[in-house]
Design a protein around this motif. Structure first.
Motif, short mmCIF file in Angstrom:
data_model
loop_
_atom_site.label_atom_id
_atom_site.label_comp_id
_atom_site.label_asym_id
_atom_site.label_seq_id
_atom_site.Cartn_x
_atom_site.Cartn_y
_atom_site.Cartn_z
N ILE A 188 -18.57 -26.33 -23.09
CA ILE A 188 -19.10 -25.32 -22.97
C ILE A 188 -17.98 -24.25 -23.03
CG2 ILE A 188 -20.31 -23.84 -21.06
CD1 ILE A 188 -21.41 -26.77 -20.13
N VAL A 189 -17.02 -24.20 -22.48
CA VAL A 189 -15.96 -23.27 -22.29
C VAL A 189 -15.54 -22.75 -23.68
CG1 VAL A 189 -13.52 -22.75 -21.88
CG2 VAL A 189 -15.02 -24.02 -20.14
N VAL A 190 -15.09 -23.71 -24.49
CA VAL A 190 -14.93 -23.50 -25.96
C VAL A 190 -15.87 -22.70 -26.88
CG1 VAL A 190 -14.49 -24.68 -28.26
CG2 VAL A 190 -13.37 -25.63 -26.32
N VAL A 191 -17.34 -23.24 -26.66
CA VAL A 191 -18.31 -22.38 -27.46
C VAL A 191 -18.56 -21.06 -26.79
CG1 VAL A 191 -20.67 -22.76 -27.94
CG2 VAL A 191 -19.21 -24.55 -27.87
N VAL A 192 -18.65 -21.05 -25.38
CA VAL A 192 -18.63 -19.47 -25.05
C VAL A 192 -17.48 -18.93 -25.33
CG1 VAL A 192 -18.88 -18.24 -22.79
CG2 VAL A 192 -20.17 -20.52 -23.01
N LEU A 193 -16.16 -19.15 -25.27
CA LEU A 193 -15.08 -18.46 -25.87
C LEU A 193 -15.04 -17.97 -27.28
CD1 LEU A 193 -12.27 -17.48 -25.12
CD2 LEU A 193 -11.38 -19.81 -25.77
N PHE A 194 -15.70 -19.01 -28.25
CA PHE A 194 -15.89 -18.58 -29.41
C PHE A 194 -17.03 -17.40 -29.56
CE2 PHE A 194 -19.17 -19.16 -32.81
CZ PHE A 194 -18.45 -18.84 -33.78
N ALA A 195 -18.14 -17.47 -28.66
CA ALA A 195 -19.01 -16.43 -29.09
C ALA A 195 -18.50 -15.25 -28.36
CB ALA A 195 -20.21 -17.01 -28.07
N ASN A 196 -17.79 -15.09 -27.22
CA ASN A 196 -17.38 -14.03 -26.84
C ASN A 196 -16.29 -13.20 -27.70
OD1 ASN A 196 -19.06 -14.18 -24.55
ND2 ASN A 196 -17.24 -14.92 -23.07
N MET A 197 -15.27 -13.98 -28.02
CA MET A 197 -14.39 -13.48 -29.06
C MET A 197 -14.83 -12.77 -30.27
SD MET A 197 -11.11 -16.22 -28.59
CE MET A 197 -10.00 -14.83 -29.80
#
Length: 282
Positions: free
Chosen positions: A256-265
């Motif tokens: 979850i952290v990796v995918v949300v980080l990708f979306a935010n970046m």
């Protein structure tokens, strides 16, 4: 093509940000492709004799409390979480963009009705409204997607409306009207291109929020129902075993952290790239 990539990386900060977002995106896409074509384990098949196993060649991330392969459930759970998040986002865009265009350009009664509906949704935080709607509709991933759509379309409609109101007063729109262009052509050819950047930025930032919403609601039982693999539901299933097998919660949490980080970046990069002001976050 060379000029396009040169423009993407013209600033070191933006280029690094885009590179990291691109790398994370490639990891997510490659994992989904691998899960679709090559996984050998049934994500719902239980094997109580092989429960809570550690790492092995057969089960690279071990097994859960029902003997199911954790890697298989993580990858297929990503398809559920990300896929339904994209579906909810797409439907919200399909609803919000036309309403915002028509409301901002036509004004009148349609605009007044929309404003009253939008104000009623914005009177409470998105999460509270989504919880109430999901509770009324009942548990299930389909009902959760519907609840998220009912919450999220308003922000896109308001963003498009405000952009259209600003652009409609400019000279090129007045000239288009004078030349006899129909309202539909003006909205499609002149106004729509001006809202694309704003909508892309808000959508990329919203994707991470929607993923968190679906995961959180599945964690409390209002989203995906067993035995469907989904990251939030996997966190809830693994909670009783946190002390003995903490990795069972770490794996879906890290995903979850990796995918949300990708979306935010990606959203931050697009905001800088399109030079969109901070009101898209409001």
């Amino acid at each position: 093509m060379k000029g396009f990539f040169r423009h993407l990386f013209k600033k070191k900060k933006h280029g690094l940000q885009f590179s990291i977002a691109l790398l994370l995106g490639v990891i997510v896409i490659a994992s989904s492709i691998y899960a679709f074509f090559y996984l050998r384990h049934d994500p719902t098949l239980t094997n109580l004799g092989g429960r809570l196993q550690g790492w092995s060649f057969q089960h690279p991330l071990g097994t859960d409390h029902l003997g199911r392969d954790v890697l298989t459930r993580i990858l297929l759970g990503g398809q559920q979480t990300i896929g339904y998040s994209l579906l909810a986002l797409f439907i919200a865009l399909i609803i919000g963009i036309p309403i915002g265009l028509i409301s901002g350009y036509k004004r009148g009664l349609a605009d007044q009705v929309f404003m009253r509906i939008g104000d009623s949704f914005l009177a409470f935080p998105d999460t509270i409204v989504a919880i109430v709607l999901a509770g009324i509709l009942g548990p299930g991933i389909g009902n959760l997607v519907l609840a998220i759509v009912l919450v999220k379309w308003v922000s896109y409609a308001r963003l498009v409306r405000s952009t259209v109101l600003s652009e409609s007063q400019k000279d090129y729109i007045l000239i288009a009207r004078t030349n006899g262009l129909s309202s539909s052509k003006i909205m499609r050819k002149h106004l729509f291109p001006h809202i694309v950047g704003h909508v892309l930025v808000l959508a990329s930032l919203d994707l991470g929020k929607i993923i968190l919403l679906i995961s959180a609601f599945s964690y409390i039982g209002l989203g995906a129902q067993p035995p469907i693999p989904e990251w939030g539901a996997m966190l809830n299933d693994s909670r009783p075993f946190f002390q003995s097998k903490p990795e069972l919660m770490i794996y879906p949490g890290a995903a979850i952290v990796v995918v949300v980080l990708f979306a935010n970046m990606l959203g931050d990069y697009l905001r800088d790239h399109f030079d969109v002001k901070k009101e898209v976050n409001q």
